[in-house]
Design a protein around this motif. Structure first.
Motif, PDB file in Angstrom:
ATOM      1  N   ILE A  86       0.837  -1.208   0.000  1.00  0.00           N
ATOM      2  CA  ILE A  86       0.000   0.000   0.000  1.00  0.00           C
ATOM      3  C   ILE A  86       0.872   1.258   0.000  1.00  0.00           C
ATOM      4  CG2 ILE A  86      -2.070  -1.017   1.064  1.00  0.00           C
ATOM      5  CD1 ILE A  86      -1.235   0.466   3.658  1.00  0.00           C
ATOM      6  N   GLY A  87       2.186   1.079   0.166  1.00  0.00           N
ATOM      7  CA  GLY A  87       3.117   2.214   0.052  1.00  0.00           C
ATOM      8  C   GLY A  87       3.030   2.870  -1.325  1.00  0.00           C
ATOM      9  N   PHE A  88       2.522   2.114  -2.324  1.00  0.00           N
ATOM     10  CA  PHE A  88       2.371   2.683  -3.677  1.00  0.00           C
ATOM     11  C   PHE A  88       1.345   3.818  -3.726  1.00  0.00           C
ATOM     12  CE2 PHE A  88       4.055  -1.495  -5.395  1.00  0.00           C
ATOM     13  CZ  PHE A  88       5.246  -0.924  -5.827  1.00  0.00           C
ATOM     14  N   TYR A  89       0.556   3.963  -2.658  1.00  0.00           N
ATOM     15  CA  TYR A  89      -0.342   5.121  -2.603  1.00  0.00           C
ATOM     16  C   TYR A  89       0.456   6.415  -2.759  1.00  0.00           C
ATOM     17  CZ  TYR A  89      -4.774   2.903  -1.378  1.00  0.00           C
ATOM     18  OH  TYR A  89      -5.947   2.184  -1.420  1.00  0.00           O
ATOM     19  N   VAL A  94       0.900  11.642  -5.945  1.00  0.00           N
ATOM     20  CA  VAL A  94       1.580  12.570  -6.880  1.00  0.00           C
ATOM     21  C   VAL A  94       0.667  12.862  -8.061  1.00  0.00           C
ATOM     22  CG1 VAL A  94       3.591  12.918  -8.372  1.00  0.00           C
ATOM     23  CG2 VAL A  94       3.854  11.700  -6.220  1.00  0.00           C
ATOM     24  N   PHE A  95       0.107  11.799  -8.681  1.00  0.00           N
ATOM     25  CA  PHE A  95      -0.812  12.006  -9.820  1.00  0.00           C
ATOM     26  C   PHE A  95      -1.967  12.915  -9.394  1.00  0.00           C
ATOM     27  CE2 PHE A  95       0.390   7.410 -11.075  1.00  0.00           C
ATOM     28  CZ  PHE A  95       1.491   7.872 -11.787  1.00  0.00           C
ATOM     29  N   THR A  96      -2.463  12.655  -8.184  1.00  0.00           N
ATOM     30  CA  THR A  96      -3.621  13.418  -7.688  1.00  0.00           C
ATOM     31  C   THR A  96      -3.321  14.910  -7.611  1.00  0.00           C
ATOM     32  OG1 THR A  96      -4.318  11.511  -6.402  1.00  0.00           O
ATOM     33  CG2 THR A  96      -5.214  13.633  -5.738  1.00  0.00           C
ATOM     34  N   MET A  97      -2.160  15.256  -7.010  1.00  0.00           N
ATOM     35  CA  MET A  97      -1.843  16.685  -6.836  1.00  0.00           C
ATOM     36  C   MET A  97      -1.638  17.372  -8.184  1.00  0.00           C
ATOM     37  SD  MET A  97      -2.345  16.852  -3.821  1.00  0.00           S
ATOM     38  CE  MET A  97      -2.771  15.348  -3.024  1.00  0.00           C
ATOM     39  N   VAL A  98      -0.987  16.661  -9.129  1.00  0.00           N
ATOM     40  CA  VAL A  98      -0.742  17.266 -10.448  1.00  0.00           C
ATOM     41  C   VAL A  98      -2.070  17.511 -11.164  1.00  0.00           C
ATOM     42  CG1 VAL A  98       0.281  16.870 -12.726  1.00  0.00           C
ATOM     43  CG2 VAL A  98       1.575  16.291 -10.671  1.00  0.00           C
ATOM     44  N   VAL A  99      -2.940  16.494 -11.200  1.00  0.00           N
ATOM     45  CA  VAL A  99      -4.229  16.640 -11.898  1.00  0.00           C
ATOM     46  C   VAL A  99      -5.092  17.714 -11.223  1.00  0.00           C
ATOM     47  CG1 VAL A  99      -6.408  15.468 -12.453  1.00  0.00           C
ATOM     48  CG2 VAL A  99      -4.235  14.276 -12.788  1.00  0.00           C
ATOM     49  N   THR A 100      -5.109  17.719  -9.882  1.00  0.00           N
ATOM     50  CA  THR A 100      -5.932  18.706  -9.166  1.00  0.00           C
ATOM     51  C   THR A 100      -5.445  20.123  -9.440  1.00  0.00           C
ATOM     52  OG1 THR A 100      -6.349  17.094  -7.421  1.00  0.00           O
ATOM     53  CG2 THR A 100      -6.799  19.381  -6.892  1.00  0.00           C
ATOM     54  N   PHE A 248      -3.166   3.209  -9.996  1.00  0.00           N
ATOM     55  CA  PHE A 248      -4.158   3.672 -10.977  1.00  0.00           C
ATOM     56  C   PHE A 248      -5.533   3.828 -10.313  1.00  0.00           C
ATOM     57  CE2 PHE A 248      -7.340   2.559 -14.306  1.00  0.00           C
ATOM     58  CZ  PHE A 248      -7.129   3.653 -15.138  1.00  0.00           C
ATOM     59  N   GLY A 249      -6.011   2.747  -9.672  1.00  0.00           N
ATOM     60  CA  GLY A 249      -7.317   2.815  -8.996  1.00  0.00           C
ATOM     61  C   GLY A 249      -7.285   3.823  -7.858  1.00  0.00           C
ATOM     62  N   GLY A 250      -6.188   3.800  -7.081  1.00  0.00           N
ATOM     63  CA  GLY A 250      -6.049   4.739  -5.952  1.00  0.00           C
ATOM     64  C   GLY A 250      -6.033   6.180  -6.414  1.00  0.00           C
ATOM     65  N   ALA A 251      -5.394   6.445  -7.569  1.00  0.00           N
ATOM     66  CA  ALA A 251      -5.339   7.826  -8.085  1.00  0.00           C
ATOM     67  C   ALA A 251      -6.747   8.344  -8.362  1.00  0.00           C
ATOM     68  CB  ALA A 251      -4.485   7.888  -9.347  1.00  0.00           C
ATOM     69  N   PHE A 252      -7.610   7.505  -8.934  1.00  0.00           N
ATOM     70  CA  PHE A 252      -8.991   7.927  -9.216  1.00  0.00           C
ATOM     71  C   PHE A 252      -9.734   8.270  -7.910  1.00  0.00           C
ATOM     72  CE2 PHE A 252      -8.374   6.435 -13.475  1.00  0.00           C
ATOM     73  CZ  PHE A 252      -9.333   7.092 -14.231  1.00  0.00           C
ATOM     74  N   VAL A 253      -9.541   7.405  -6.899  1.00  0.00           N
ATOM     75  CA  VAL A 253     -10.211   7.652  -5.614  1.00  0.00           C
ATOM     76  C   VAL A 253      -9.749   8.996  -5.037  1.00  0.00           C
ATOM     77  CG1 VAL A 253     -10.489   6.850  -3.228  1.00  0.00           C
ATOM     78  CG2 VAL A 253     -10.476   5.195  -5.092  1.00  0.00           C
ATOM     79  N   LEU A 288       1.136  13.969   3.312  1.00  0.00           N
ATOM     80  CA  LEU A 288       0.542  12.662   2.976  1.00  0.00           C
ATOM     81  C   LEU A 288       1.608  11.570   2.981  1.00  0.00           C
ATOM     82  CD1 LEU A 288      -1.857  13.565   0.007  1.00  0.00           C
ATOM     83  CD2 LEU A 288      -2.519  12.966   2.321  1.00  0.00           C
ATOM     84  N   TRP A 289       2.768  11.890   2.385  1.00  0.00           N
ATOM     85  CA  TRP A 289       3.859  10.901   2.340  1.00  0.00           C
ATOM     86  C   TRP A 289       4.324  10.530   3.737  1.00  0.00           C
ATOM     87  CZ3 TRP A 289       7.119  13.507  -2.091  1.00  0.00           C
ATOM     88  CH2 TRP A 289       6.620  13.083  -3.332  1.00  0.00           C
ATOM     89  N   SER A 290       4.464  11.542   4.622  1.00  0.00           N
ATOM     90  CA  SER A 290       4.996  11.235   5.956  1.00  0.00           C
ATOM     91  C   SER A 290       4.014  10.377   6.752  1.00  0.00           C
ATOM     92  CB  SER A 290       5.379  12.509   6.709  1.00  0.00           C
ATOM     93  OG  SER A 290       4.325  13.420   6.671  1.00  0.00           O
ATOM     94  N   ILE A 291       2.700  10.679   6.632  1.00  0.00           N
ATOM     95  CA  ILE A 291       1.700   9.861   7.352  1.00  0.00           C
ATOM     96  C   ILE A 291       1.674   8.440   6.778  1.00  0.00           C
ATOM     97  CG2 ILE A 291      -0.778   9.572   7.785  1.00  0.00           C
ATOM     98  CD1 ILE A 291       0.028  11.806   9.437  1.00  0.00           C
ATOM     99  N   LEU A 292       1.765   8.337   5.439  1.00  0.00           N
ATOM    100  CA  LEU A 292       1.765   7.014   4.793  1.00  0.00           C
ATOM    101  C   LEU A 292       2.973   6.200   5.262  1.00  0.00           C
ATOM    102  CD1 LEU A 292       0.403   5.172   2.605  1.00  0.00           C
ATOM    103  CD2 LEU A 292       2.015   6.146   0.976  1.00  0.00           C
ATOM    104  N   LEU A 293       4.138   6.847   5.275  1.00  0.00           N
ATOM    105  CA  LEU A 293       5.370   6.167   5.696  1.00  0.00           C
ATOM    106  C   LEU A 293       5.241   5.682   7.137  1.00  0.00           C
ATOM    107  CD1 LEU A 293       8.302   5.518   4.759  1.00  0.00           C
ATOM    108  CD2 LEU A 293       9.004   7.632   5.879  1.00  0.00           C
TER     109      LEU A 293
END
Length: 613
Positions: A86-89, A94-100, A248-253, A288-293
């Motif tokens: 799940i670290g791949f989140y 990254v995709f999310t912030m760029v698209v947003t 991919f799926g996570g980015a959409f969510v 987000l990265w620090s909480i995920l880590l």
């Protein structure tokens, strides 16, 4: 583990004190902003912080909003059972912030709207706006109920903290500071609560590292137990978690959360400039990265400590979400106050999420359901906003009661966001990126997207995916040396199936095709909803004369909105300036020529003229 560790321990006075302190500080922030902004009477000040917020607090608030107690409790349990992939989140963020920041932010910021759903009326029609608003309200109340109930249940069963006392106290404190201080109070309590979440994680991680004798043994245990399963590039959409489903799926969510969810959009468009808004998204990425880590490493600590004696298989805890609190009570019981800090961290996650939801629900109701149909003064609207905050707060506490009947928490939450958030994301994408999409296309798109994602989502609950698709990793109780009389006791390495997997429907009776369709990874619910909504929307728009549609340019994405365009322009200007410089130097050289008089035509002419005289 010694025989007395079956009952791990319960809260002491110091733990309750730390927890109460966290609630007190949160409430105090609400009181402070209610007092500081007492002169401001408009609903805009209450709901949008007067649009004067800066990047740093907003970015921390964005991080805290959807990093709920579910992150604190479920992510480590997820790593413990299924591995650290799940670290791949981190990539999907990254995709999310760029698209947003490139697609959604410029349009919403330019329109200076309070509710995201105002956009739907400006771009399509009022019916689309109302449908979007209703879907958002349903999605948020369902989600918030789970967010309040989940940590209360897990912590009650392990620490002995009163279940409904905790649910009601967090709900009431949350409602109090939302109602008193509005968006400013929500943002600043989020900043404080994010700090508490990180502190709670660190207390567990540091103590685990000390108990296990360093970071390397923890990584080594995780490696041997198959928890470092990062290289899973299986493309099958039926597998629960792989590199592709998570990125991919996570980015959409996450795009449906950051790009169009009122709670997040409301924050970054309340920044004082678009640069601050963009910055807040990218600084939030670090949060987000620090909480995920932290949550992934906490899961590895959990596995390292219990690699030989799984408390879940041994019946010491009744659900995977209780593993993390169990670990906390086990390794931190000799440090009064620290278990309280971890519980405060879990509840801080809840408070930040619930307060964002309450504030967003109040904003949407005022802007979409009250303002267009009434003619009220700003003072009245401000009071109505506060009244709505109280009402939604109570409604969310009520939803927590309903959430007590739901199964696996993390999956339930993401399923809700996928099923409703996916089609909504498709609807906004149609409006912003497709100038010829019309209101008929928009309505048919979102309805068909919703029908398909509901069908898949409900089907997945009725026909759960087989274990070979979710692939829980082996756990063992071989190293347990307590007496297990009267307790469940497994000695096999196969874990017990979670309640969400138990089904009474005979799988043999299900057609093969249906079986595969319903076994889709729950992370693909959102992409399915989005893609169906866009495809149907485009088809219907083209069939109903969408090509003749003239849309105001401010309602769609313009090339000037994107960073890529500004970078291109910047480099183009530099190249043009450089080539102009080169041209000028070349011209000067040609005009001046050589300065040797012997080769100068004018000199020769002069001599000619002197001879003739």
């Amino acid at each position: 583990m010694s025989g007395d560790s079956v009952v791990v321990g319960s809260f002491v006075a110091a733990d309750y004190l730390v927890f109460a302190l966290m609630l007190l500080v949160s409430a105090a922030v609400g009181v402070y902003y209610a007092w500081a902004d007492r002169g401001q009477q408009s609903s805009g000040d209450f709901l949008m912080g007067g649009r004067r917020l800066t990047a740093l607090p907003v970015s921390l608030s964005l991080t805290a909003s959807f990093m709920s107690a579910i992150t604190v409790l479920s992510n480590p349990a997820e790593v413990y059972r299924y591995g650290a992939n799940i670290g791949f989140y981190g990539l999907s963020y990254v995709f999310t912030m760029v698209v947003t920041s490139e697609v959604f932010l410029p349009v919403f910021y330019r329109l200076a709207i309070t509710s995201t759903y105002e956009y739907l009326e400006l771009r399509f029609n009022r019916a689309t706006r109302l449908l979007g608003t209703v879907l958002f309200i349903v999605q948020t109340i369902l989600y918030t109920g789970i967010v309040i109930y989940a940590p209360a249940l897990a912590l009650n069963q392990v620490t002995g903290m009163d279940l409904w006392g905790a649910v009601v106290s967090t709900g009431v404190v949350c409602t109090f500071y939302c109602t008193m201080g509005g968006l400013k109070a929500v943002v600043w309590t989020d900043v404080f609560q994010l700090g508490v979440m990180v502190a709670g994680f660190l207390s567990v991680i540091i103590r685990s590292v000390v108990v296990q004798g360093g970071v390397l043994p923890i990584i080594s245990d995780s490696q041997q137990g198959g928890r470092l399963n990062f290289w899973d590039f299986d493309t099958s959409p039926l597998r629960r978690h792989t590199f592709w489903t998570i990125t991919f799926g996570g980015a959409f969510v996450w795009i449906s959360i950051y790009g169009i969810n009122q709670a997040q959009v409301q924050r970054y468009i309340s920044c004082k400039s678009i640069t601050h808004a963009r910055l807040s998204l990218y600084i939030n990425l670090l949060g987000l990265w620090s909480i995920l880590l932290c949550s992934v490493f906490a899961g590895m600590c959990l596995f390292s400590v219990y690699k030989n004696c799984d408390p879940w298989s041994a019946g010491l805890v009744s659900a995977p979400d209780q593993l993390m609190p169990y670990l906390v009570m086990d390794i931190l019981r000799d440090f009064p106050g620290l278990p309280g800090l971890f519980v405060a961290a879990a509840y801080s996650g809840s408070l930040s999420t619930v307060s964002s939801s309450i504030n967003a629900l109040a904003a949407v109701t005022v802007e979409d359901l009250i303002k267009p149909y009434t003619d009220m003064s700003e003072k009245h609207l401000s009071w109505i906003s506060k009244g709505l905050s109280i009402m939604f707060g109570l409604l969310c506490i009520g939803m927590a009661g309903l959430a007590s009947t739901m199964g696996g928490i993390l999956q339930a939450v993401i399923s809700i966001f996928g099923i409703i958030g996916g089609p909504l994301l498709g609807l906004f994408t149609l409006g912003i990126l497709c100038p010829f999409a019309n209101s008929k296309g928009a309505l048919s798109g979102i309805v068909s997207g919703l029908v398909v994602s509901l069908w898949v989502g409900i089907g997945a609950q009725i026909y759960p995916p087989p274990l070979e698709m979710s692939r829980p990793l082996p756990l063992t109780t071989e190293g347990c040396n307590f007496s297990s009389t009267g307790r469940l006791n497994w000695t096999s390495t196969a874990p017990p199936t979670q309640s969400t997997y138990i089904t009474t429907v005979p799988v043999e009776g299900k057609p093969v095709l249906v079986g595969h369709w319903y076994s889709l990874s729950y992370l693909y619910f959102s992409p399915i909803g989005t893609i169906i909504a866009i495809s149907v929307g485009l088809l219907v728009s083209l069939m109903t004369g969408g090509r003749k549609l003239k849309v105001e340019s401010r309602l769609t994405l313009m090339k000037e909105d994107t960073t890529v365009y500004h970078l291109y322009k910047f480099f183009k200007d530099r190249v043009t300036r450089q080539s102009e410089k080169l041209e000028m130097t070349r011209d000067r050289e040609e005009k001046i020529g050589s300065n040797n008089p012997a080769f100068c035509d004018v000199e020769l002419d002069l001599t000619k003229s002197s001879i003739s005289t």
